[in-house]
Design a protein around this motif. Structure first.
Motif, mmCIF file in Angstrom:
data_model
loop_
_atom_site.group_PDB
_atom_site.id
_atom_site.type_symbol
_atom_site.label_atom_id
_atom_site.label_comp_id
_atom_site.label_asym_id
_atom_site.label_seq_id
_atom_site.Cartn_x
_atom_site.Cartn_y
_atom_site.Cartn_z
ATOM 1 N N PRO A 161 0.829 -1.214 0.000
ATOM 2 C CA PRO A 161 0.000 0.000 0.000
ATOM 3 C C PRO A 161 0.860 1.259 0.000
ATOM 4 N N LYS A 162 0.346 2.263 -0.644
ATOM 5 C CA LYS A 162 1.026 3.556 -0.722
ATOM 6 C C LYS A 162 0.832 4.291 0.602
ATOM 7 N N PRO A 163 1.872 4.987 1.100
ATOM 8 C CA PRO A 163 1.648 5.797 2.304
ATOM 9 C C PRO A 163 0.646 6.922 2.011
ATOM 10 N N PRO A 164 0.032 7.507 3.064
ATOM 11 C CA PRO A 164 -1.045 8.470 2.821
ATOM 12 C C PRO A 164 -0.643 9.738 2.072
ATOM 13 N N GLU A 165 0.576 10.175 2.192
ATOM 14 C CA GLU A 165 1.064 11.376 1.492
ATOM 15 C C GLU A 165 0.282 12.644 1.851
ATOM 16 N N ILE A 166 -0.425 12.623 2.946
ATOM 17 C CA ILE A 166 -1.164 13.829 3.356
ATOM 18 C C ILE A 166 -0.727 14.154 4.784
ATOM 19 N N ILE A 197 -10.932 8.651 0.934
ATOM 20 C CA ILE A 197 -10.016 9.346 0.026
ATOM 21 C C ILE A 197 -9.595 8.346 -1.042
ATOM 22 N N GLY A 198 -9.876 8.679 -2.302
ATOM 23 C CA GLY A 198 -9.491 7.791 -3.409
ATOM 24 C C GLY A 198 -10.683 7.177 -4.092
ATOM 25 N N THR A 199 -10.667 7.229 -5.412
ATOM 26 C CA THR A 199 -11.771 6.673 -6.206
ATOM 27 C C THR A 199 -11.223 5.769 -7.311
ATOM 28 N N GLY A 200 -10.296 4.888 -6.941
ATOM 29 C CA GLY A 200 -9.882 3.811 -7.838
ATOM 30 C C GLY A 200 -10.824 2.635 -7.627
ATOM 31 N N SER A 201 -10.418 1.451 -8.062
ATOM 32 C CA SER A 201 -11.293 0.275 -7.956
ATOM 33 C C SER A 201 -11.742 0.035 -6.522
ATOM 34 N N SER A 202 -10.820 0.188 -5.557
ATOM 35 C CA SER A 202 -11.176 -0.098 -4.162
ATOM 36 C C SER A 202 -12.206 0.901 -3.665
ATOM 37 N N GLY A 203 -11.925 2.197 -3.879
ATOM 38 C CA GLY A 203 -12.865 3.220 -3.446
ATOM 39 C C GLY A 203 -14.223 3.026 -4.098
ATOM 40 N N GLN A 221 -12.176 13.062 -4.071
ATOM 41 C CA GLN A 221 -11.758 12.511 -5.357
ATOM 42 C C GLN A 221 -10.719 13.400 -6.029
ATOM 43 N N ARG A 222 -9.594 12.771 -6.401
ATOM 44 C CA ARG A 222 -8.582 13.531 -7.136
ATOM 45 C C ARG A 222 -8.846 13.426 -8.642
ATOM 46 N N THR A 223 -8.967 12.181 -9.135
ATOM 47 C CA THR A 223 -9.180 11.993 -10.573
ATOM 48 C C THR A 223 -10.427 11.152 -10.802
ATOM 49 N N PRO A 224 -11.393 11.661 -11.572
ATOM 50 C CA PRO A 224 -12.546 10.808 -11.867
ATOM 51 C C PRO A 224 -12.140 9.652 -12.767
ATOM 52 N N ALA A 342 -6.908 3.326 -20.458
ATOM 53 C CA ALA A 342 -5.496 3.650 -20.245
ATOM 54 C C ALA A 342 -5.181 3.660 -18.756
ATOM 55 N N LYS A 343 -6.206 3.992 -17.966
ATOM 56 C CA LYS A 343 -6.113 3.848 -16.515
ATOM 57 C C LYS A 343 -7.062 2.703 -16.198
ATOM 58 N N ARG A 344 -6.773 1.933 -15.176
ATOM 59 C CA ARG A 344 -7.611 0.764 -14.908
ATOM 60 C C ARG A 344 -9.075 1.188 -14.703
ATOM 61 N N PRO A 345 -9.999 0.798 -15.603
ATOM 62 C CA PRO A 345 -11.392 1.134 -15.362
ATOM 63 C C PRO A 345 -11.947 0.261 -14.235
ATOM 64 N N PHE A 392 -8.540 5.372 3.722
ATOM 65 C CA PHE A 392 -7.635 5.623 2.602
ATOM 66 C C PHE A 392 -7.808 4.513 1.569
ATOM 67 N N ALA A 393 -8.319 4.906 0.413
ATOM 68 C CA ALA A 393 -8.404 3.958 -0.718
ATOM 69 C C ALA A 393 -7.451 4.467 -1.782
ATOM 70 N N THR A 394 -6.233 4.752 -1.342
ATOM 71 C CA THR A 394 -5.286 5.499 -2.180
ATOM 72 C C THR A 394 -4.322 4.621 -2.965
ATOM 73 N N GLY A 395 -4.541 3.329 -2.934
ATOM 74 C CA GLY A 395 -3.822 2.461 -3.856
ATOM 75 C C GLY A 395 -2.464 1.972 -3.375
ATOM 76 N N PHE A 396 -1.676 1.549 -4.338
ATOM 77 C CA PHE A 396 -0.468 0.772 -4.043
ATOM 78 C C PHE A 396 0.746 1.312 -4.787
ATOM 79 N N ASP A 397 1.900 0.985 -4.259
ATOM 80 C CA ASP A 397 3.133 1.148 -5.029
ATOM 81 C C ASP A 397 3.187 -0.105 -5.909
ATOM 82 N N THR A 508 -0.862 6.925 -14.305
ATOM 83 C CA THR A 508 -1.528 5.859 -13.555
ATOM 84 C C THR A 508 -0.513 5.024 -12.792
ATOM 85 N N TRP A 509 -1.053 4.091 -12.027
ATOM 86 C CA TRP A 509 -0.127 3.172 -11.355
ATOM 87 C C TRP A 509 0.509 2.203 -12.344
ATOM 88 N N TYR A 510 -0.059 2.078 -13.552
ATOM 89 C CA TYR A 510 0.615 1.276 -14.592
ATOM 90 C C TYR A 510 1.966 1.905 -14.950
HETATM 91 P P1 NA7 Z 1 -5.891 2.962 -7.334
HETATM 92 O O1 NA7 Z 1 -6.575 2.471 -8.527
HETATM 93 O O2 NA7 Z 1 -4.476 3.360 -7.441
HETATM 94 O O3 NA7 Z 1 -6.737 4.189 -6.785
HETATM 95 C C1 NA7 Z 1 -6.240 5.036 -5.823
HETATM 96 C C2 NA7 Z 1 -7.104 6.252 -5.721
HETATM 97 O O4 NA7 Z 1 -6.618 7.086 -4.707
HETATM 98 C C3 NA7 Z 1 -7.103 7.083 -6.987
HETATM 99 O O5 NA7 Z 1 -8.360 7.646 -7.148
HETATM 100 C C4 NA7 Z 1 -6.066 8.136 -6.647
HETATM 101 O O6 NA7 Z 1 -6.211 9.324 -7.373
HETATM 102 C C5 NA7 Z 1 -6.339 8.367 -5.210
HETATM 103 N N1 NA7 Z 1 -5.200 8.913 -4.504
HETATM 104 C C6 NA7 Z 1 -3.981 8.372 -4.388
HETATM 105 N N2 NA7 Z 1 -3.184 9.153 -3.634
HETATM 106 C C7 NA7 Z 1 -3.928 10.199 -3.277
HETATM 107 C C8 NA7 Z 1 -3.670 11.345 -2.517
HETATM 108 N N3 NA7 Z 1 -2.487 11.551 -1.961
HETATM 109 N N4 NA7 Z 1 -4.664 12.255 -2.353
HETATM 110 C C9 NA7 Z 1 -5.857 12.037 -2.929
HETATM 111 N N5 NA7 Z 1 -6.168 10.970 -3.653
HETATM 112 C C10 NA7 Z 1 -5.211 10.062 -3.835
HETATM 113 O O7 NA7 Z 1 -5.952 1.900 -6.159
HETATM 114 P P2 NA7 Z 1 -7.127 0.899 -5.818
HETATM 115 O O8 NA7 Z 1 -6.781 0.256 -4.535
HETATM 116 O O9 NA7 Z 1 -8.426 1.550 -5.907
HETATM 117 O O10 NA7 Z 1 -7.090 -0.159 -6.955
HETATM 118 C C11 NA7 Z 1 -5.890 -0.833 -7.254
HETATM 119 C C12 NA7 Z 1 -6.150 -2.010 -8.137
HETATM 120 O O11 NA7 Z 1 -6.532 -3.112 -7.365
HETATM 121 C C13 NA7 Z 1 -7.262 -1.903 -9.111
HETATM 122 O O12 NA7 Z 1 -6.965 -1.213 -10.254
HETATM 123 C C14 NA7 Z 1 -7.586 -3.336 -9.405
HETATM 124 O O13 NA7 Z 1 -6.705 -3.847 -10.358
HETATM 125 C C15 NA7 Z 1 -7.355 -3.997 -8.110
HETATM 126 P P3 NA7 Z 1 -5.414 9.521 -8.781
HETATM 127 O O14 NA7 Z 1 -6.170 8.717 -9.752
HETATM 128 O O15 NA7 Z 1 -4.026 8.992 -8.544
HETATM 129 O O16 NA7 Z 1 -5.442 10.972 -9.014
#
Ligand code: NA7
Length: 887
Positions: A161-166, A197-203, A221-224, A342-345, A392-397, A508-510
């Protein structure tokens, strides 16, 4: 005998009493680690699996947040190695929940009695290659040590998991949770104020569930993102039927597919479909609720072309507008900064509709960034939000995080992996790393991994690794290591693949863009699961190409080289042609070859719309000749390009290079007049050359009638057409006009000598063969005439010719004579630009929308033609006119 049978309790000189000695150590007890352990054992190898968690499951052990499910249909997201296992387990849902997937992995662990070789609660703290012992020495956080011949990282792609960075998380007095480390006994959210915080797949999976429980939910939400309804329920009857009807065939199709799910390859491109047809396909995909389906089954250009992609992206945006009520929330939720896919839908259940609930608020961080987390909640630069819980649904390294961050890995000569990867991951096949003998990664960076159904990619990697280790042992080798050459070649191939798809266009994380300071570049292999599998197989069939194999009692073996030197799409095209097992063209007779080519061309993409396409007749050297005219959609008059098609002076006609002419007409904003010159053997040398000259004269005389701009013409041609274009320039110079502003020669025939290196290196296997070229020459030109500059322009006088752009392809017998012509022109004082297209073959530029990687070359060609005509480099197409032309 497996080493550990001797040594599992024995000591070797470098071991302490607590060192376990095995053939293979595996890290991670998720999907990959469990199958590895099973396969290693079956191959007669001793193994231990080290796992930080208290139980099996990997990502499914940690990710227990509400709503956590897989987003590949579960019947596909399953092991396929044992048909009995397949029938022993029934999935209850189309997309299983995390608890069900975890139960499945537990079931697998028990069924194959895997737990006895798993050390739970054991975190690896270092791994060091011991050159003298030719083994990896592993240290762990509980003091236990492992000495292994092979060290296999089954650590997953999304597990660090990514650290919170906030700032200020520590100040917060409420509760903080990470979706990727969710408490096992759940979290009480009812009646509480929750921030996500975060709107990727987990959020996107968690938000609708949390909204149902919480008193108030605020989403930051940072990026829709693009999300599609999962339409979850029982596994769909049609897919289940397909699987159960012929399980082996279904699984095999998945293994050779693009993303590891058995959908066929789409060939229809977006502009071949009407708007109604596109909408119908989209609605079907929307209703299917299947990411793999919508990413691969709409139209062939959706993942590789921004225009084809925009169509689907717009249709999804329309859906969002149809669901969400508040216009400001619609605007904030609408993805705008990346192509779809291009970003994981994401797959969702009621995600967008959740924002219609009165207890849910969306905060758009692009408009009001988070300033800090405080004792009571979250402060943006506009407002304070008091909350009880922050999720925090802010994803992974992703991809490299779990491999690098977990522990230092030190390879041969003390090299640290973190240094070797400082500028991004370097791997051979995403499986191995030069300098790190006997270290393997399952679904590592450089393999399809996260762009595929992980279950399929994991099985392929595990099988490949275990089969290699077993073969190595059987042959008496103890060590295998990727070479630098092979690894550099793979990096090049990865870069070529990355140019093919749109993944490179999104942060993206890709690409590593989600982690501040991380080196950026597309990390997963974008060339597709099936092609990747064939490459891994090819490495083996070509004698472990790119690996150095060694052992104490055997001579070292190193078959060095790069496994793929062709552009990825060229490789695919040549592979398909090889599968068709066609008789050589030269055995068909001239008419048979022409008929064949006509039939063959019917199957190709039709080429994009231009302003107008018309037919006419012009005056050749000995009678009328047909021509086809391509007019741009921009307002005229336009400069005119006289175009000569390819086909060895024997095949083709004024419309056989139709997609190329359309594409170049669009890119140059010029009229292309494709000339139907006479062919051999009916009309032998110098008929084609004289027709080329006569046609050019006639077009110059009639340029205004054709809508052309007054002034000099341009000439262009491909292959034998390039020959005619080059010859025409010489004849025009010698016979007093008309004036030519520039010549575009694409893979031209320029000489009658067949002993240049490219004729030898590329004599076979690249469609245009040495044998075919001999046949063409024999039909067109008797040996006595071959040195005439009207067929061998390289032997003519070159001074005073118009500026030239000469394109040659690496894997083409004609490569070196094209290069020789460009060099000779330059030596004669003619301005020349050369394009030496790496990894391409003779047809790369004319197979428009098939060889996608040919497009950048055509952009250069178009820019050159525009420069010759005195125009600025780029043509700006007015979209409304183009659409009018298309309809
Ligand atoms: P993701 O897809 O990396 O999503 C993380 C979300 O968190 C994404 O919306 C990020 O916005 C947001 N984010 C990350 N860091 C911050 C900070 N510092 N402030 C605000 N928002 C932030 O991770 P998931 O866990 O949802 O999904 C990972 C994969 O697991 C998924 O694709 C599936 O394959 C299974 P950003 O888009 O970077 O602007």
């Amino acid at each position: 005998m497996p080493e550990a049978m001797v040594a599992s309790r024995a000591l070797d000189s470098s071991s302490s009493a607590s060192t376990q000695t095995v053939d293979a150590a595996v890290v991670g007890a998720g999907f990959a680690g469990l199958y590895l352990l099973h396969r290693l054992r079956k191959a007669g190898l001793s193994a231990v699996l080290l796992e930080e968690a208290k139980d099996v499951g990997g990502t499914w052990y940690w990710n227990r947040y509400p709503g956590a499910r897989c987003d590949i249909q579960t019947i596909d997201y399953s092991y396929s190695f044992d048909p009995e296992l397949e029938t022993a387990w029934k999935w209850s849902e189309k997309y299983a929940t995390q608890p069900e997937i975890l139960r499945y992995l537990g079931f697998v662990a028990d069924r194959y009695d895997l737990r006895r070789d798993i050390r739970f609660g054991t975190k690896v703290t270092s791994a060091t290659w011991d050159q003298a012992a030719q083994r990896w020495q592993i240290a762990t956080d509980n003091g236990a040590k492992v000495s292994c011949r092979h060290y296999i990282m089954a650590t997953g792609c999304l597990s660090a998991p990514k650290p919170p960075e906030i700032d200020g998380v520590k100040e917060f007095k409420g509760e903080v949770y990470f979706t990727g480390r969710w408490p096992h006994d759940g979290v009480k959210l009812a009646g509480r104020r929750v921030a996500v915080i975060g709107t990727g797949s987990s959020g996107i999976q968690a938000i609708p569930m949390i909204a149902q429980e919480a008193a108030q939910l605020t989403v930051f939400q940072r990026t829709p993102n693009f999300a599609l309804p999962a339409h979850n329920g029982a596994p769909p009857a049609d897919r289940l039927g397909a699987l159960e009807g012929d399980r082996a065939a279904y699984r095999e199709q998945a293994r050779w597919s693009l993303v590891g799910v058995p959908w066929p390859q789409q060939t229809v491109v977006s502009w071949q479909l009407s708007e109604a047809e596109r909408r119908e396909r989209f609605e079907t995909a929307w209703a299917a609720g299947d990411l793999a389906y919508i990413l691969t089954q709409l139209w062939a250009d959706q993942g590789v072309d921004v225009d084809g992609n925009k169509i689907v992206a717009d249709l999804i945006r329309e859906k969002i507008r149809g669901i969400v009520e508040d216009p400001e929330t619609v605007a904030a939720l609408t993805p705008h900064d990346h192509p779809f896919g291009a970003k994981r839908p994401c797959l969702d259940t009621n995600y967008y509709a959740t924002y219609n609930r009165p207890n849910v608020t969306l905060v758009n961080l692009r408009q009001e960034p988070v300033k800090a987390i405080t004792a009571t909640g979250i402060t943006t630069d506009k407002r304070n939000f008091d909350v009880d819980v922050i999720v925090f649904a802010t994803g992974f390294d992703a991809m490299t995080g779990a491999i690098l961050a977990v522990h230092p890995i030190t390879g041969r000569d003390g090299k640290a992996l973190s240094d070797v990867w400082a500028n991004g991951p370097q791997t051979y096949l995403g499986l191995t790393i030069a300098g790190f003998p006997n270290l393997f990664m399952i679904t590592g960076p450089g393999s399809p991994s996260v762009l595929s159904n992980m279950a399929v990619s994991i099985e392929q990697h595990v099988d490949w690794v275990v089969d290699r280790i077993a073969a190595l042992r059987d042959a008496g080798f103890t060590t295998m290591e990727a070479t630098e050459t092979a690894q550099a070649g793979w990096a090049q191939h990865m870069a070529d693949c990355a140019m093919l798809t749109l993944h490179r266009l999104a942060n993206t994380w890709y690409t590593g863009a989600n982690v501040p300071g991380k080196a950026q570049g597309v990390m997963p292999y974008t060339g597709g699961v099936g092609p990747y599998r064939s490459i891994c197989n090819e490495v083996v069939t070509r004698g472990m190409l790119g690996f150095r194999l060694s052992g104490p009692n055997i001579a070292e073996q190193c078959n060095d080289g790069e496994v793929v030197r062709l552009q990825p799409d060229v490789r695919l095209v040549l592979g398909l042609l090889a599968q068709m097992n066609l008789p050589p063209l030269e055995t068909m007779g001239a008419q048979g070859a022409r008929d064949f080519l006509n039939e063959f061309n019917k199957g190709r993409p039709s080429g994009r719309p231009v302003g107008e396409v018309g037919d006419g007749m012009l005056q050749g050297a000995d009678g009328p000749l047909p021509y086809k005219l391509y007019r741009p959609a921009t307002p005229g008059p336009h400069p005119v390009v006289v175009y000569f098609h390819g086909g060895g002076w024997v095949l083709g006609d004024q419309q056989s290079d139709d997609p190329f002419c359309r594409d170049m007409c669009r890119r140059t904003g010029m009229i292309f007049v494709s000339v139907g010159y006479r062919h051999a053997p009916e009309h032998r040398f110098p008929a084609a050359a004289e027709d080329g000259y006569a046609a050019t004269r006639w077009i110059a005389d009639h340029a205004a009638e054709l809508g052309g701009k007054p002034g000099p013409l341009l000439v262009a041609g491909w292959s034998a057409g390039g020959n005619i274009a080059a010859v025409t320039c010489q004849l025009v110079r010698d016979r007093g006009g008309p004036e030519i502003a520039g010549q575009l020669l694409v893979c031209p025939v320029t000489d009658c000598s067949f002993d240049r290196a490219s004729y030898i290196d590329n004599a076979a296997n690249y469609f245009v063969t040495r044998g075919l070229m001999f046949w063409f020459w024999d039909l067109y030109c008797s040996p006595a005439d071959r040195t005439d500059p009207r067929v061998s322009p390289l032997r003519g006088k070159l001074a005073g010719l118009p500026p030239a752009f000469v394109a040659t392809c690496e894997f083409d017998p004609l490569r070196d004579e094209g290069v020789a012509y460009a060099e000779a022109l330059a030596a004669a004082g003619v301005p020349v630009e050369q394009l030496k297209a790496r990894g391409h073959f003779h047809s790369s530029f004319t197979m428009v929308d098939v060889v996608i990687t040919g497009a950048p070359g055509r952009i250069q060609m178009a820019e050159a033609l525009r420069r010759f005509a005195g125009l600025p480099p780029e043509v700006k197409l007015p979209p409304q006119r183009l659409e009018a032309a298309a309809s």
